[in-house]
Design a protein around this motif. Structure first.
Motif, PDB file in Angstrom:
ATOM      1  N   ASN A 193       0.770  -1.247   0.075  1.00 24.76           N
ATOM      2  CA  ASN A 193      -0.154  -0.038   0.087  1.00 24.76           C
ATOM      3  C   ASN A 193       0.838   1.151   0.102  1.00 24.76           C
ATOM      4  OD1 ASN A 193      -2.095   1.802   0.470  1.00 24.76           O
ATOM      5  ND2 ASN A 193      -2.058   1.935   2.528  1.00 24.76           N
ATOM      6  N   ILE A 194       0.639   2.112  -0.924  1.00 24.34           N
ATOM      7  CA  ILE A 194       1.520   3.448  -0.956  1.00 24.34           C
ATOM      8  C   ILE A 194       0.770   4.518  -0.311  1.00 24.34           C
ATOM      9  CG2 ILE A 194       2.574   5.046  -2.533  1.00 24.34           C
ATOM     10  CD1 ILE A 194       2.373   2.904  -4.730  1.00 24.34           C
ATOM     11  N   THR A 195       1.410   4.905   0.791  1.00 24.33           N
ATOM     12  CA  THR A 195       0.708   6.019   1.624  1.00 24.33           C
ATOM     13  C   THR A 195       1.390   7.227   1.569  1.00 24.33           C
ATOM     14  OG1 THR A 195      -0.296   6.371   4.053  1.00 24.33           O
ATOM     15  CG2 THR A 195       2.022   5.410   3.764  1.00 24.33           C
ATOM     16  N   GLY A 196       0.772   8.456   2.282  1.00 29.33           N
ATOM     17  CA  GLY A 196       1.381   9.459   2.346  1.00 29.33           C
ATOM     18  C   GLY A 196       1.393  10.403   1.110  1.00 29.33           C
ATOM     19  N   THR A 197       0.391   9.845   0.212  1.00 26.46           N
ATOM     20  CA  THR A 197       0.380  10.626  -1.021  1.00 26.46           C
ATOM     21  C   THR A 197      -0.084  12.015  -0.963  1.00 26.46           C
ATOM     22  OG1 THR A 197      -1.793   9.761  -1.295  1.00 26.46           O
ATOM     23  CG2 THR A 197      -0.024   8.446  -2.210  1.00 26.46           C
ATOM     24  N   ARG A 198      -0.934  12.413   0.108  1.00 28.92           N
ATOM     25  CA  ARG A 198      -1.405  13.400   0.480  1.00 28.92           C
ATOM     26  C   ARG A 198      -0.349  14.602   0.480  1.00 28.92           C
ATOM     27  NH1 ARG A 198      -2.261  11.091   5.060  1.00 28.92           N
ATOM     28  NH2 ARG A 198      -1.737  12.238   6.856  1.00 28.92           N
ATOM     29  N   LEU A 246      -1.520   0.427   7.168  1.00 29.42           N
ATOM     30  CA  LEU A 246      -1.702  -0.776   6.591  1.00 29.42           C
ATOM     31  C   LEU A 246      -3.136  -1.250   6.488  1.00 29.42           C
ATOM     32  CD1 LEU A 246       1.290  -2.420   8.206  1.00 29.42           C
ATOM     33  CD2 LEU A 246       1.219  -2.185   5.843  1.00 29.42           C
ATOM     34  N   ILE A 247      -3.399  -2.103   5.695  1.00 32.70           N
ATOM     35  CA  ILE A 247      -4.653  -2.637   5.608  1.00 32.70           C
ATOM     36  C   ILE A 247      -4.354  -4.355   5.296  1.00 32.70           C
ATOM     37  CG2 ILE A 247      -5.878  -0.695   4.377  1.00 32.70           C
ATOM     38  CD1 ILE A 247      -5.659  -2.293   1.673  1.00 32.70           C
ATOM     39  N   GLU A 248      -5.390  -4.987   5.304  1.00 32.45           N
ATOM     40  CA  GLU A 248      -5.320  -6.445   5.450  1.00 32.45           C
ATOM     41  C   GLU A 248      -4.808  -7.052   3.926  1.00 32.45           C
ATOM     42  OE1 GLU A 248      -8.402  -9.086   7.981  1.00 32.45           O
ATOM     43  OE2 GLU A 248      -9.458  -7.609   6.661  1.00 32.45           O
ATOM     44  N   ASN A 249      -4.292  -8.037   3.750  1.00 35.68           N
ATOM     45  CA  ASN A 249      -3.795  -8.744   2.825  1.00 35.68           C
ATOM     46  C   ASN A 249      -2.570  -7.784   1.896  1.00 35.68           C
ATOM     47  OD1 ASN A 249      -5.646 -10.660   3.144  1.00 35.68           O
ATOM     48  ND2 ASN A 249      -7.261  -9.342   2.388  1.00 35.68           N
ATOM     49  N   VAL A 250      -1.915  -6.925   2.667  1.00 31.46           N
ATOM     50  CA  VAL A 250      -0.780  -6.352   1.962  1.00 31.46           C
ATOM     51  C   VAL A 250       0.411  -6.406   2.885  1.00 31.46           C
ATOM     52  CG1 VAL A 250      -2.280  -4.569   0.822  1.00 31.46           C
ATOM     53  CG2 VAL A 250      -1.287  -3.881   2.923  1.00 31.46           C
ATOM     54  N   LYS A 251       1.571  -6.293   2.235  1.00 31.13           N
ATOM     55  CA  LYS A 251       2.713  -6.254   2.943  1.00 31.13           C
ATOM     56  C   LYS A 251       3.328  -4.856   3.581  1.00 31.13           C
ATOM     57  CE  LYS A 251       3.076 -10.663   2.424  1.00 31.13           C
ATOM     58  NZ  LYS A 251       3.208 -11.794   3.648  1.00 31.13           N
ATOM     59  N   SER A 252       4.057  -4.894   4.602  1.00 33.91           N
ATOM     60  CA  SER A 252       4.447  -3.620   5.053  1.00 33.91           C
ATOM     61  C   SER A 252       5.925  -3.469   4.510  1.00 33.91           C
ATOM     62  CB  SER A 252       4.623  -3.824   6.748  1.00 33.91           C
ATOM     63  OG  SER A 252       5.669  -4.717   7.021  1.00 33.91           O
ATOM     64  N   TYR A 274      -6.346   4.261  -0.714  1.00 35.14           N
ATOM     65  CA  TYR A 274      -5.155   3.448  -0.700  1.00 35.14           C
ATOM     66  C   TYR A 274      -4.894   2.894  -1.991  1.00 35.14           C
ATOM     67  CZ  TYR A 274      -6.854   2.709   4.401  1.00 35.14           C
ATOM     68  OH  TYR A 274      -7.196   2.908   5.474  1.00 35.14           O
ATOM     69  N   VAL A 275      -3.478   3.200  -2.377  1.00 35.72           N
ATOM     70  CA  VAL A 275      -2.903   3.002  -3.617  1.00 35.72           C
ATOM     71  C   VAL A 275      -2.492   1.578  -3.394  1.00 35.72           C
ATOM     72  CG1 VAL A 275      -1.454   3.349  -5.264  1.00 35.72           C
ATOM     73  CG2 VAL A 275      -2.434   5.357  -4.297  1.00 35.72           C
ATOM     74  N   ILE A 276      -2.769   0.644  -4.294  1.00 40.44           N
ATOM     75  CA  ILE A 276      -2.338  -0.653  -4.197  1.00 40.44           C
ATOM     76  C   ILE A 276      -1.700  -1.101  -5.297  1.00 40.44           C
ATOM     77  CG2 ILE A 276      -3.075  -3.276  -3.637  1.00 40.44           C
ATOM     78  CD1 ILE A 276      -3.816  -1.347  -1.411  1.00 40.44           C
ATOM     79  N   ALA A 277      -0.393  -1.923  -5.036  1.00 37.77           N
ATOM     80  CA  ALA A 277       0.491  -1.969  -6.012  1.00 37.77           C
ATOM     81  C   ALA A 277       1.093  -3.505  -5.964  1.00 37.77           C
ATOM     82  CB  ALA A 277       1.653  -1.029  -6.165  1.00 37.77           C
ATOM     83  N   LYS A 278       1.714  -4.153  -6.944  1.00 42.98           N
ATOM     84  CA  LYS A 278       2.162  -5.433  -6.683  1.00 42.98           C
ATOM     85  C   LYS A 278       3.417  -5.251  -7.065  1.00 42.98           C
ATOM     86  CE  LYS A 278       1.019  -6.974 -11.397  1.00 42.98           C
ATOM     87  NZ  LYS A 278       0.251  -8.099 -12.148  1.00 42.98           N
ATOM     88  N   LEU A 279       4.295  -5.969  -6.351  1.00 41.41           N
ATOM     89  CA  LEU A 279       5.991  -6.164  -6.541  1.00 41.41           C
ATOM     90  C   LEU A 279       6.072  -6.671  -7.984  1.00 41.41           C
ATOM     91  CD1 LEU A 279       7.432  -7.065  -3.070  1.00 41.41           C
ATOM     92  CD2 LEU A 279       6.890  -4.560  -3.889  1.00 41.41           C
ATOM     93  N   ILE A 280       7.020  -6.281  -8.631  1.00 42.61           N
ATOM     94  CA  ILE A 280       7.564  -6.657 -10.038  1.00 42.61           C
ATOM     95  C   ILE A 280       8.952  -6.924 -10.132  1.00 42.61           C
ATOM     96  CG2 ILE A 280       5.250  -5.956 -11.092  1.00 42.61           C
ATOM     97  CD1 ILE A 280       6.765  -3.969 -12.396  1.00 42.61           C
TER      98      ILE A 280
END
Length: 280
Positions: A193-198, A246-252, A274-280
């Protein structure tokens, strides 16, 4: 004191016309008390109204309208649990939409008055269930907004968001929310989850499929596990790393800091926050 309100209850009976065939009976006394209790209630003289509606019920315990009126008077006195009992007694005597509507309205008012949000949630859910179809348009939005607000206080953002969408009748958005929830539960990808976007550019830069760079800040004095998120050389946020973000099902950030991945692909913006992204 109103001249119509005498020193004793006998004064009320004296005002009731006698039948040409028989004296005033208990049912007609009850009717007088009910009528005057209704008048006093409309004048906001709730304690006096309660006295009279109690007498009406003593004379006639089988009329659901008397119990409905008592429920209304008690509601106006903010004696909600007693009001609830009266409405339920009225429905036991005769199921009807008018009493259901008044019960639902009282439950809404009661829920809105409570600091105990768990109890408030129970009440507003009961209000929504009991509300007759014939008056849903009048109360639907108000009831669901209150439920959403209560769920916010209980830190249940998904259920809260769904309640707000139901209040607004946004069926397509509800389906999209359900799709996102299911994705988070079932995805095999490593999600962040990408946070602090504001503090940077808000949510505007984030589009599905965009690839961002993950920069580990090992010298960060506030959090040695901090991972900065960049797009086209600009900081757009950080990987979430505390209970508040953090929210459920994401890694810190702490959980992925030793992984070799240095890029992530945005997959969705969840709950407009919440901006959800997947590691690539």
């Amino acid at each position: 004191m109103d001249k119509r309100y005498g020193e004793s209850l006998d004064d009320w009976a004296k005002q009731t016309p006698k039948s040409p065939k028989k004296d005033l009976n208990q049912t007609s006394v009850a009717d007088v008390m009910y009528t005057e209790a209704s008048r006093l209630n409309s004048e906001k003289r709730y304690k006096e109204a309660l006295t009279l509606i109690n007498v009406a019920i003593e004379h006639n315990e089988t009329d659901f309208e008397y119990y409905t009126k008592k429920g209304t008077v008690l509601e106006n006195l903010n004696r909600f649990s007693e009001s609830y009992e009266c409405y339920m007694k009225a429905l036991e005597l005769e199921e009807n939409d008018n009493t259901k509507e008044q019960l639902a309205r009282m439950l809404y008012k009661w829920a809105n008055s409570l600091n105990d949000k768990a109890k408030a949630l129970e009440l507003i859910e009961e209000a929504i269930l009991i509300l007759p179809e014939s008056c849903r348009d009048t109360y639907h939005e108000r009831f669901w907004y209150l439920k959403g607000s209560i769920l916010d206080c209980l830190s249940r953002p998904i259920d809260s968001r769904r309640s707000y969408l139901i209040a607004e009748g946004m069926t397509d958005e509800i389906k999209e929310l359900d799709r996102q929830v299911e994705f988070l539960k079932t995805s095999k990808d490593t999600l962040i989850n990408i946070t602090g976007t504001r503090f940077y550019f808000g949510l505007e830069p984030f589009k599905r499929g965009m690839v961002v760079n993950l920069i580990r800040e090992t010298d960060n004095e506030h959090d040695p596990d901090a991972i900065r998120v960049e797009f086209e050389g600009e900081t757009v946020g950080y990987v979430a790393n505390n209970d508040y973000t953090l929210i459920e099902n994401v890694k810190s950030a702490s959980e992925i800091r030793k992984m070799e991945n240095d890029k992530a692909e945005v997959v969705l913006v969840y709950l407009d926050e919440y901006v959800i992204a997947k590691l690539i």
